[in-house]
Motif scaffolding. Sequence first.
Motif, mmCIF file in Angstrom:
data_model
loop_
_atom_site.group_PDB
_atom_site.id
_atom_site.type_symbol
_atom_site.label_atom_id
_atom_site.label_comp_id
_atom_site.label_asym_id
_atom_site.label_seq_id
_atom_site.Cartn_x
_atom_site.Cartn_y
_atom_site.Cartn_z
ATOM 1 N N SER A 29 29.769 47.221 -69.158
ATOM 2 C CA SER A 29 29.776 48.678 -69.316
ATOM 3 C C SER A 29 31.171 49.265 -69.120
ATOM 4 C CB SER A 29 28.773 49.334 -68.370
ATOM 5 O OG SER A 29 29.173 49.180 -67.026
ATOM 6 N N VAL A 30 31.926 48.738 -68.161
ATOM 7 C CA VAL A 30 33.292 49.234 -67.944
ATOM 8 C C VAL A 30 34.166 48.918 -69.159
ATOM 9 C CG1 VAL A 30 35.386 48.927 -66.555
ATOM 10 C CG2 VAL A 30 33.173 49.220 -65.430
ATOM 11 N N ALA A 31 34.032 47.715 -69.677
ATOM 12 C CA ALA A 31 34.805 47.350 -70.869
ATOM 13 C C ALA A 31 34.447 48.263 -72.046
ATOM 14 C CB ALA A 31 34.565 45.892 -71.232
ATOM 15 N N ALA A 32 33.150 48.463 -72.262
ATOM 16 C CA ALA A 32 32.701 49.309 -73.375
ATOM 17 C C ALA A 32 33.208 50.739 -73.198
ATOM 18 C CB ALA A 32 31.182 49.290 -73.482
ATOM 19 N N ALA A 33 33.114 51.265 -71.981
ATOM 20 C CA ALA A 33 33.578 52.627 -71.720
ATOM 21 C C ALA A 33 35.094 52.752 -71.877
ATOM 22 C CB ALA A 33 33.161 53.069 -70.323
ATOM 23 N N SER A 34 35.792 51.626 -71.738
ATOM 24 C CA SER A 34 37.254 51.613 -71.887
ATOM 25 C C SER A 34 37.692 51.426 -73.328
ATOM 26 C CB SER A 34 37.845 50.493 -71.022
ATOM 27 O OG SER A 34 37.558 50.714 -69.673
#
Length: 122
Positions: A29-34
């Motif tokens: 999720s952090v990667a996707a949000a980034s």
Amino acid sequence: MAAHSTLVIKVTAGADVPERCSQAFTVASVAAASGVPVSLWLTGESAWFALPGKAAEFTLPHAAPLPDLMAAVRANGRITLCTQCAARREIGAEDVIEGVRIAGAPVFVSEIMAEGAQALVY
């Protein structure tokens, strides 16, 4: 990792190993949000999270709610349920939540072998 690279994450753990499971969803999720293209694969016990309501049943102290993490990945990436894992659990395409596809090893191999792809297994 190049801006166009895909991060492929295969999560094998579910409620049976909650910290490893949460780590996989958090990283995805952090990667996707980034802005990183993410492909999250649900395998093994994590396959159950492809069903409506199952992610909401998952709890881990000091961890973000799994439905929120999954929503972030679905909004900016892709979630795939392993074909064999789905079959073993009698989960069909009509059973999964919106935005989850069912695919098998050939698609997984294609994704991890794509130029610039990075793969993680939890």
